[in-house]
Design a protein around this motif. Structure first.
Motif, mmCIF file in Angstrom:
data_model
loop_
_atom_site.group_PDB
_atom_site.id
_atom_site.type_symbol
_atom_site.label_atom_id
_atom_site.label_comp_id
_atom_site.label_asym_id
_atom_site.label_seq_id
_atom_site.Cartn_x
_atom_site.Cartn_y
_atom_site.Cartn_z
ATOM 1 N N LEU A 1 36.486 33.026 31.576
ATOM 2 C CA LEU A 1 35.728 33.402 32.499
ATOM 3 C C LEU A 1 35.726 34.827 33.276
ATOM 4 O O LEU A 1 35.508 36.275 32.625
ATOM 5 N N THR A 2 37.140 35.514 32.476
ATOM 6 C CA THR A 2 37.678 36.678 32.766
ATOM 7 C C THR A 2 37.575 37.626 31.709
ATOM 8 O O THR A 2 37.123 38.536 32.289
ATOM 9 N N TYR A 3 37.250 37.614 30.654
ATOM 10 C CA TYR A 3 37.036 37.781 29.535
ATOM 11 C C TYR A 3 35.652 37.997 29.466
ATOM 12 O O TYR A 3 35.297 39.072 28.905
ATOM 13 N N ILE A 4 34.864 37.415 30.164
ATOM 14 C CA ILE A 4 33.256 37.130 30.078
ATOM 15 C C ILE A 4 33.015 38.228 31.256
ATOM 16 O O ILE A 4 32.311 39.088 30.674
ATOM 17 N N MET A 5 33.691 37.714 32.200
ATOM 18 C CA MET A 5 33.135 39.014 33.515
ATOM 19 C C MET A 5 34.196 40.646 32.480
ATOM 20 O O MET A 5 33.178 41.629 32.747
ATOM 21 N N THR A 6 35.560 41.063 31.906
ATOM 22 C CA THR A 6 35.571 42.070 31.776
ATOM 23 C C THR A 6 34.151 43.010 30.613
ATOM 24 O O THR A 6 34.479 43.405 30.898
ATOM 25 N N ARG B 1 36.194 23.571 11.759
ATOM 26 C CA ARG B 1 37.877 24.493 11.777
ATOM 27 C C ARG B 1 38.957 23.391 12.879
ATOM 28 O O ARG B 1 38.383 23.480 13.967
ATOM 29 N N ASP B 2 39.766 22.870 12.483
ATOM 30 C CA ASP B 2 41.060 21.975 13.213
ATOM 31 C C ASP B 2 41.724 23.305 14.180
ATOM 32 O O ASP B 2 42.886 24.150 13.776
ATOM 33 N N LEU B 3 40.932 24.126 15.058
ATOM 34 C CA LEU B 3 41.677 24.273 16.189
ATOM 35 C C LEU B 3 41.650 24.070 17.741
ATOM 36 O O LEU B 3 40.481 22.981 18.232
ATOM 37 N N THR B 4 41.835 24.520 18.699
ATOM 38 C CA THR B 4 41.951 23.633 19.659
ATOM 39 C C THR B 4 40.670 24.319 20.528
ATOM 40 O O THR B 4 39.356 24.614 20.701
ATOM 41 N N PRO B 5 40.595 23.535 21.432
ATOM 42 C CA PRO B 5 39.138 24.031 21.987
ATOM 43 C C PRO B 5 39.093 25.244 23.138
ATOM 44 O O PRO B 5 37.807 25.579 22.323
ATOM 45 N N ALA B 6 40.210 25.984 23.297
ATOM 46 C CA ALA B 6 40.180 26.651 23.816
ATOM 47 C C ALA B 6 39.906 27.843 22.535
ATOM 48 O O ALA B 6 39.523 29.346 23.043
ATOM 49 N N THR B 7 40.890 27.811 22.088
ATOM 50 C CA THR B 7 41.244 28.526 20.371
ATOM 51 C C THR B 7 38.847 29.099 20.653
ATOM 52 O O THR B 7 39.065 29.757 20.206
ATOM 53 N N GLY C 1 42.892 27.082 33.835
ATOM 54 C CA GLY C 1 43.720 27.561 32.989
ATOM 55 C C GLY C 1 42.985 28.729 32.299
ATOM 56 O O GLY C 1 42.726 29.880 32.204
ATOM 57 N N ASP C 2 42.148 27.794 31.821
ATOM 58 C CA ASP C 2 41.736 27.944 29.873
ATOM 59 C C ASP C 2 40.420 27.789 30.842
ATOM 60 O O ASP C 2 39.946 29.120 30.221
ATOM 61 N N TYR C 3 39.641 28.291 32.103
ATOM 62 C CA TYR C 3 38.395 28.420 32.310
ATOM 63 C C TYR C 3 38.535 29.736 32.859
ATOM 64 O O TYR C 3 37.874 30.181 32.736
ATOM 65 N N GLU D 1 35.329 20.044 26.524
ATOM 66 C CA GLU D 1 36.621 20.337 25.948
ATOM 67 C C GLU D 1 37.610 20.733 26.494
ATOM 68 O O GLU D 1 38.535 20.254 25.896
ATOM 69 N N LEU D 2 37.184 22.182 27.579
ATOM 70 C CA LEU D 2 38.611 22.448 27.901
ATOM 71 C C LEU D 2 39.092 21.842 28.420
ATOM 72 O O LEU D 2 40.701 21.760 29.123
#
Length: 173
Positions: free
Chosen positions: A71-76, A21-27, A65-67, A56-57
């Motif tokens: 990480l915040t999502y993963i830790m949450t 898919r044509d997505l940004t690396p962060a998405t 900010g992407d990292y 790619e981030l």
């Protein structure tokens, strides 16, 4: 669709479909994490398949900010030990390592703040119980449980009310 489970080969199919898919690396990374991270005890291992996408981030407008977001999502939502996640991010380079340190410090600060707030709430409840005991005598167990399980706003209300109330029931009304 990427997020729908379609059987034993679905993980491979989802990975291929998502990467096409044509997505940004962060998405792309956040979409996969929404699927694999919640309550995952082996997320560090599972993320190894996504190292290139994580790398790619660095090409985005705000790699740190992407990292940090990842990480915040993963830790949450994840249940993987921080050391396992750190092992993955250490393979990504200095910016990812910086994000690990920053995220750990942020989570630690939140934990301290939460602990202070909980301690303050417990302290207020204990002071209220002492005030009520002085004013009304020994308290029934039900009143003690009610005060200890009440929210901060309720305890604050009762703490003001105990000063003018004539009875325990009036205080806790």
């Amino acid at each position: 669709m990427f997020l729908r489970d379609r059987g034993p080969s679905s993980a491979v199919e989802r990975s291929t479909t998502l990467r096409a898919r044509d997505l940004t690396p962060a998405t792309r990374v956040l979409l996969v994490l929404q699927k694999i991270a919640p309550k995952n005890r082996g997320l560090g291992r599972d993320m190894l398949d996504w190292l290139e996408d994580l790398r790619e981030l660095e090409s985005g407008p705000d790699p740190l900010g992407d990292y940090l977001t990842v990480l915040t999502y993963i830790m949450t939502v994840g249940d993987t030990p921080e050391t396992d996640i750190a092992t993955v991010f250490e393979q990504l380079g200095p910016l990812a390592k910086e994000a690990i340190v920053t995220t750990a410090e942020t989570i630690e600060a939140r934990g301290r703040a939460k602990g202070r707030a909980e301690g303050l709430a417990e302290g207020r409840a204990e002071v209220l119980l002492e005030q009520m005991t002085v004013k009304f005598g020994p308290l029934p167990a039900s009143a003690i449980r009610r005060v200890r399980s009440a929210g901060q706003d309720q305890v604050r209300t009762w703490t003001a009310r105990v000063l003018t109330a004539a009875t325990l029931d009036e205080t806790l009304a």
